[in-house]
Design an enzyme around this catalytic site. Structure first.
Site, PDB file in Angstrom:
ATOM      1  N   LYS A  22      -4.868   2.184   9.117  1.00 28.03           N
ATOM      2  CA  LYS A  22      -3.858   1.132   8.904  1.00 28.03           C
ATOM      3  C   LYS A  22      -2.459   1.615   9.239  1.00 28.03           C
ATOM      4  O   LYS A  22      -2.186   2.829   9.274  1.00 28.03           O
ATOM      5  CB  LYS A  22      -3.894   0.630   7.453  1.00 28.03           C
ATOM      6  CG  LYS A  22      -3.709   1.707   6.373  1.00 28.03           C
ATOM      7  CD  LYS A  22      -2.288   1.995   5.972  1.00 28.03           C
ATOM      8  CE  LYS A  22      -2.158   3.168   5.015  1.00 28.03           C
ATOM      9  NZ  LYS A  22      -0.798   3.674   4.825  1.00 28.03           N
ATOM     10  N   GLY A 117      -1.773  11.760   7.560  1.00 32.12           N
ATOM     11  CA  GLY A 117      -0.788  11.232   8.503  1.00 32.12           C
ATOM     12  C   GLY A 117      -0.199   9.902   8.083  1.00 32.12           C
ATOM     13  O   GLY A 117       0.589   9.310   8.808  1.00 32.12           O
ATOM     14  N   MET A 119      -2.008   7.190   7.723  1.00 29.74           N
ATOM     15  CA  MET A 119      -2.790   6.097   8.319  1.00 29.74           C
ATOM     16  C   MET A 119      -4.030   5.761   7.504  1.00 29.74           C
ATOM     17  O   MET A 119      -4.899   5.006   7.956  1.00 29.74           O
ATOM     18  CB  MET A 119      -3.192   6.458   9.745  1.00 29.74           C
ATOM     19  CG  MET A 119      -2.003   6.516  10.692  1.00 29.74           C
ATOM     20  SD  MET A 119      -2.496   6.935  12.359  1.00 29.74           S
ATOM     21  CE  MET A 119      -3.506   5.509  12.787  1.00 29.74           C
ATOM     22  N   GLY A 121      -6.671   7.621   6.406  1.00 23.90           N
ATOM     23  CA  GLY A 121      -7.971   8.131   6.852  1.00 23.90           C
ATOM     24  C   GLY A 121      -8.961   8.336   5.715  1.00 23.90           C
ATOM     25  O   GLY A 121     -10.118   7.918   5.796  1.00 23.90           O
ATOM     26  N   SER A 123      -8.880   6.965   2.804  1.00 29.87           N
ATOM     27  CA  SER A 123      -9.177   5.643   2.228  1.00 29.87           C
ATOM     28  C   SER A 123     -10.172   4.888   3.108  1.00 29.87           C
ATOM     29  O   SER A 123     -11.046   4.166   2.597  1.00 29.87           O
ATOM     30  CB  SER A 123      -7.890   4.819   2.088  1.00 29.87           C
ATOM     31  OG  SER A 123      -6.970   5.491   1.266  1.00 29.87           O
ATOM     32  N   ALA A 124     -10.052   5.060   4.426  1.00 29.89           N
ATOM     33  CA  ALA A 124     -11.020   4.424   5.338  1.00 29.89           C
ATOM     34  C   ALA A 124     -12.414   4.992   5.075  1.00 29.89           C
ATOM     35  O   ALA A 124     -13.413   4.250   5.061  1.00 29.89           O
ATOM     36  CB  ALA A 124     -10.610   4.669   6.788  1.00 29.89           C
ATOM     37  N   ASP A 155      -5.185   2.135  -1.153  1.00 31.25           N
ATOM     38  CA  ASP A 155      -5.354   1.472   0.148  1.00 31.25           C
ATOM     39  C   ASP A 155      -6.796   1.061   0.435  1.00 31.25           C
ATOM     40  O   ASP A 155      -7.062   0.371   1.421  1.00 31.25           O
ATOM     41  CB  ASP A 155      -4.900   2.408   1.279  1.00 31.25           C
ATOM     42  CG  ASP A 155      -3.430   2.779   1.170  1.00 31.25           C
ATOM     43  OD1 ASP A 155      -2.687   2.066   0.475  1.00 31.25           O
ATOM     44  OD2 ASP A 155      -3.032   3.789   1.787  1.00 31.25           O
TER      45      ASP A 155
HETATM   46  P1  ATP Z   1      -2.505   7.514   2.770  1.00 28.74           P
HETATM   47  O1  ATP Z   1      -1.838   6.917   3.959  1.00 28.74           O
HETATM   48  O2  ATP Z   1      -3.578   6.638   2.177  1.00 28.74           O
HETATM   49  O3  ATP Z   1      -1.562   8.108   1.764  1.00 28.74           O
HETATM   50  P2  ATP Z   1      -3.108   9.717   4.457  1.00 28.74           P
HETATM   51  O4  ATP Z   1      -3.614   9.046   5.670  1.00 28.74           O
HETATM   52  O5  ATP Z   1      -1.695  10.185   4.480  1.00 28.74           O
HETATM   53  O6  ATP Z   1      -3.356   8.772   3.244  1.00 28.74           O
HETATM   54  P3  ATP Z   1      -5.538  11.204   4.190  1.00 28.74           P
HETATM   55  O7  ATP Z   1      -5.937  11.590   5.582  1.00 28.74           O
HETATM   56  O8  ATP Z   1      -6.250  10.063   3.595  1.00 28.74           O
HETATM   57  O9  ATP Z   1      -3.970  10.975   4.141  1.00 28.74           O
HETATM   58  O10 ATP Z   1      -5.718  12.517   3.300  1.00 28.74           O
HETATM   59  C1  ATP Z   1      -4.863  12.934   2.288  1.00 28.74           C
HETATM   60  C2  ATP Z   1      -5.548  14.078   1.523  1.00 28.74           C
HETATM   61  O11 ATP Z   1      -6.701  13.557   0.867  1.00 28.74           O
HETATM   62  C3  ATP Z   1      -6.064  15.198   2.420  1.00 28.74           C
HETATM   63  O12 ATP Z   1      -5.115  16.198   2.583  1.00 28.74           O
HETATM   64  C4  ATP Z   1      -7.316  15.681   1.714  1.00 28.74           C
HETATM   65  O13 ATP Z   1      -7.031  16.781   0.884  1.00 28.74           O
HETATM   66  C5  ATP Z   1      -7.742  14.541   0.786  1.00 28.74           C
HETATM   67  N1  ATP Z   1      -9.027  13.882   1.189  1.00 28.74           N
HETATM   68  C6  ATP Z   1     -10.043  13.579   0.375  1.00 28.74           C
HETATM   69  N2  ATP Z   1     -11.034  12.971   1.040  1.00 28.74           N
HETATM   70  C7  ATP Z   1     -10.647  12.887   2.310  1.00 28.74           C
HETATM   71  C8  ATP Z   1     -11.263  12.344   3.474  1.00 28.74           C
HETATM   72  N3  ATP Z   1     -12.485  11.795   3.460  1.00 28.74           N
HETATM   73  N4  ATP Z   1     -10.560  12.397   4.614  1.00 28.74           N
HETATM   74  C9  ATP Z   1      -9.315  12.944   4.639  1.00 28.74           C
HETATM   75  N5  ATP Z   1      -8.715  13.493   3.579  1.00 28.74           N
HETATM   76  C10 ATP Z   1      -9.364  13.452   2.406  1.00 28.74           C
END
Ligand code: ATP
Length: 316
Positions: A22, A117, A119, A121, A123-124, A155
């Site tokens: 997202k 990042g 986006m 990930g 949560s997806a 999310d």
């Molecule tokens: P958001 O935008 O929802 O805040 P994000 O995209 O910034 O999330 P994610 O890639 O979802 O960040 O990951 C954040 C942290 O969550 C990671 O550093 C990791 O330690 C933890 N995590 C737990 N499960 C996962 C997963 N399946 N994929 C990625 N990270 C995960």
């Protein structure tokens, strides 16, 4: 419902599920509540850049992360959001339903969304795991899935639904938003992660008394009309200043994207990924080429929105 079995196995066949990432087209951040979470007024858009999970029954609860963004930061234990989603669903369904098949799932994550990042990930992955788990047990009521999604992460509920939606609260109180056509984005990723909590902590320092979180009407009007130029005039992310303060190169990348002709540079969630809005597919291609050569940009990924929510792509 009959569940097909693997040859030579009594376990049901694996199920493959896709879920979108997202961008927050607009992110209004208000006051923090007693629980420390800020009141948000955000517009989510699901992107055609997503994760594919395979849930394999009859396994040993292993988690295998592969694909473009397979990363050591993604946990392989109970704290992985995909596993956490399945375990939370099992606990929510302790009402006599047969959930045994969900207890020993192996989960394979094809990671195509940059980690940490902004986006969504993780949560997806949680959204995909919920849809796959529900499929394996013959379906789960939407209200229960929503409740479990919210318990796992703010999310996740949106990524179950996809499309474009306003999120209030922590982003979990959703209402759909009408959009016309396709919006073209170039997502400029960073080689360095930026933890969400650091950005909110800096936001609190910069805004001791934040104004109420709102979504401007003009953002909704531009989305309904399918007008990226009008959207660019009104969409904003209240976390931008805080994210730039934590990671100054974000400002440099934003300036480079604008100099390259992007309609709008938009921090994605709490960053560090920046979404650049393009006029159309050709413009997005030009922007991606220029951004890819920009210092501070790890990768310039072209994508579009809105995309559908998490759904089964293969399985019996
Ligand atoms: P958001 O935008 O929802 O805040 P994000 O995209 O910034 O999330 P994610 O890639 O979802 O960040 O990951 C954040 C942290 O969550 C990671 O550093 C990791 O330690 C933890 N995590 C737990 N499960 C996962 C997963 N399946 N994929 C990625 N990270 C995960």
């Amino acid at each position: 419902m009959t569940t097909r079995l693997h040859p030579f196995s009594t376990a049901p066949a694996p199920v493959k599920v896709w879920a979108p990432g997202k961008i927050n087209i607009h992110l209004g951040v208000g006051e923090a509540g007693d629980d420390g979470y800020h009141e948000l007024a955000t517009v989510f858009q699901a992107l055609n850049l997503g994760e594919t999970l395979t849930l394999i029954p009859g396994g040993t609860r292993s988690i295998i992360v592969q694909g473009r963004y397979a990363d050591a930061a993604v946990p392989g234990d109970e704290s992985n959001l995909a596993r956490c989603a399945v375990d939370t669903l099992i606990a929510a369904l302790e009402d006599g339903r047969d959930v045994e098949v969900l207890r020993e799932l192996d989960i394979v994550i094809d990671k195509q969304i940059p980690v940490a990042g902004g986006m969504g990930g993780g949560s997806a992955d949680a959204a995909a795991a919920l849809i796959g788990a529900a499929h394996l047990i013959g379906g789960v009521d939407d209200a229960v899935l929503h409740e479990v999604a919210v318990a796992v992460g703010a999310d996740v509920a949106f990524l179950l639904r996809g499309g474009t939606a306003i999120g209030h609260g922590r982003g979990e109180r959703l209402s759909p938003v009408l959009t016309r056509g396709t919006f073209h984005w170039v997502m400029a990723t960073s080689a360095r992660p930026l933890p969400t909590r650091d950005v909110y902590a800096r936001f609190d320092e910069l805004h001791p008394t934040p104004t109420p979180a709102v979504v401007p009407d003009e953002v909704l009007t531009a989305l309904a009309a399918g007008e990226p130029e009008a959207l660019a005039d009104h969409a904003a992310n209240d976390l931008t200043e805080a994210a730039v303060s934590c990671m100054p190169e974000i400002a440099e990348v934003m300036e480079a994207g604008c100099a390259a002709g992007a309609l709008l540079p938009l921090l994605s969630g709490s960053g560090p990924t920046i979404g650049f809005l393009a006029r159309d597919a050709h413009h997005a291609l030009d922007l991606a080429v220029l951004l890819q050569a920009t210092r501070g940009v790890n990768e310039a990924l072209r994508t579009t929105g809105p995309a559908p929510g998490a759904h089964v792509v293969a399985g019996s």
